[in-house]
Write an enzyme that holds these catalytic residues in place. Structure first.
Site, PDB file in Angstrom:
ATOM      1  CD  GLN A 164      -9.534  -4.340  -6.340  1.00  0.00           C
ATOM      2  OE1 GLN A 164     -10.366  -4.828  -5.596  1.00  0.00           O
ATOM      3  NE2 GLN A 164      -8.462  -3.733  -5.880  1.00  0.00           N
ATOM      4  CG  HIS A 184      -1.876  -1.073   1.335  1.00  0.00           C
ATOM      5  ND1 HIS A 184      -1.774  -2.086   2.250  1.00  0.00           N
ATOM      6  CD2 HIS A 184      -3.004  -1.324   0.618  1.00  0.00           C
ATOM      7  CE1 HIS A 184      -2.786  -2.915   2.114  1.00  0.00           C
ATOM      8  NE2 HIS A 184      -3.548  -2.482   1.129  1.00  0.00           N
TER       9      HIS A 184
HETATM   10  O1  PAF Z   1      -8.196  -3.671  -3.108  1.00  0.00           O
HETATM   11  C1  PAF Z   1      -8.862  -3.307  -2.120  1.00  0.00           C
HETATM   12  O2  PAF Z   1      -8.345  -3.107  -1.024  1.00  0.00           O
HETATM   13  C2  PAF Z   1     -10.360  -3.144  -2.254  1.00  0.00           C
HETATM   14  O3  PAF Z   1     -10.906  -4.081  -3.097  1.00  0.00           O
HETATM   15  C3  PAF Z   1     -10.783  -1.717  -2.680  1.00  0.00           C
HETATM   16  C4  PAF Z   1     -10.272  -1.391  -4.074  1.00  0.00           C
HETATM   17  C5  PAF Z   1     -10.242  -0.708  -1.684  1.00  0.00           C
HETATM   18  C6  PAF Z   1     -12.300  -1.614  -2.702  1.00  0.00           C
HETATM   19  O4  PAF Z   1     -12.843  -1.890  -1.449  1.00  0.00           O
END
Ligand code: PAF
Length: 279
Positions: free
Chosen positions: A153, A37
């Site tokens: 995603q 992150h």
């Molecule tokens: O990847 C994540 O942490 C989640 O899927 C997101 C993109 C924050 C959506 O809740």
């Protein structure tokens, strides 16, 4: 770092920054932040004037209530990490701030949301697009940053942005790995020491596929990869696929962008990982 829990206040603050010409970068997360992150925050800082991070454990993307219940929520630790990283704004709403009672709608972005992860976690990507749509609507970022670890995603959100003509640029950042190759994940916290060792089979197998990749022998590579993972104690394979990097359908001899993707349960923890084999 300024911390907002109410969307109206965040919007008001962002409006004045935008009026001053600031380029807004956005890193949506569910917290339990790790180096992966923080690398997104760093990328955002390099490309934008103001970085907004959201921490919201989105209930609509969990199809297993137990998984939602045990999802780690170390908010004080996360705030300390974001402050240390120099993030400008945090949006940390509660569920009532994000969803009305009994709110039921979803976007249909087509086949992508039903393949691979979508097949194993029905409704997962509907929850993801629902919340990311809402977050984009609140933050109105110029650029949004997502990790490659959730490769599907990124494709799903790219498709949503395209279908809805959303004025945001998406950036996919590389997977951050531990020294031994394990992909960083908020879920790694649930791995026992033994699980942690067994989980290495996933990155090892992906690397092996990348090294040996040959378009003519995709089926053989997939079979060998599945066999290697199935042979690892404590690991239950969900899927291993070598796929078209744009559609996630099985890759063929003419596929230009190729990605290998894996999901497996290690001990009690479901992990995903992937590697871009050819770009
Ligand atoms: O990847 C994540 O942490 C989640 O899927 C997101 C993109 C924050 C959506 O809740």
């Amino acid at each position: 770092m300024k911390n907002f829990t109410k969307k109206a206040q965040l919007q008001q603050h962002l409006q004045s920054l935008r009026a001053g010409g600031a380029v807004i970068g956005f890193v949506p997360t569910m917290g339990a932040l790790h180096a992966g992150h923080l690398s997104l925050i760093e990328q955002a800082q390099q490309q934008c004037d103001i970085v907004v991070c959201s921490i919201f454990v989105n209930p609509t993307q969990f199809n297993d209530p137990k998984d939602l219940e045990i999802y780690p929520r170390p908010i004080q630790d996360d705030i300390a990490k974001l402050t240390q990283a120099g993030c400008d704004l945090l949006f940390n709403p509660d569920v009532a701030e994000m969803y009305a009672d009994n709110e039921k709608w979803h976007l249909d972005i087509g086949e992508l949301e039903a393949l691979l992860e979508g097949k194993f976690r029905p409704g997962h990507y509907q929850g993801v697009t629902q919340v990311v749509f809402k977050l984009f609507d609140i933050v109105k970022p110029d650029v949004a940053f997502f990790g490659q670890k959730d490769y599907q995603q990124v494709l799903v959100i790219t498709q949503m942005v395209k279908l809805l003509n959303m004025p945001v640029k998406l950036v996919m950042c590389p997977i951050e790995r531990e020294a031994d190759g394990l992909a960083m994940s908020s879920r790694n916290i649930h791995l026992t020491a033994d699980d942690r060792q067994h989980a290495l089979i996933l990155s090892k197998t992906l690397n092996n596929v990348k090294t040996k990749f040959d378009r003519n022998h995709i089926e053989q590579l997939v079979q060998n990869a599945r066999a290697a993972i199935n042979a690892e104690p404590g690991v239950t394979l969900g899927y291993f696929e070598i796929a078209d990097g744009n559609t996630l359908r099985p890759a063929g001899n003419n596929t230009k962008k190729v990605v290998a993707l894996v999901a497996a349960t290690v001990g009690k923890t479901r992990l995903i990982d992937n590697v871009i084999v050819r770009d």
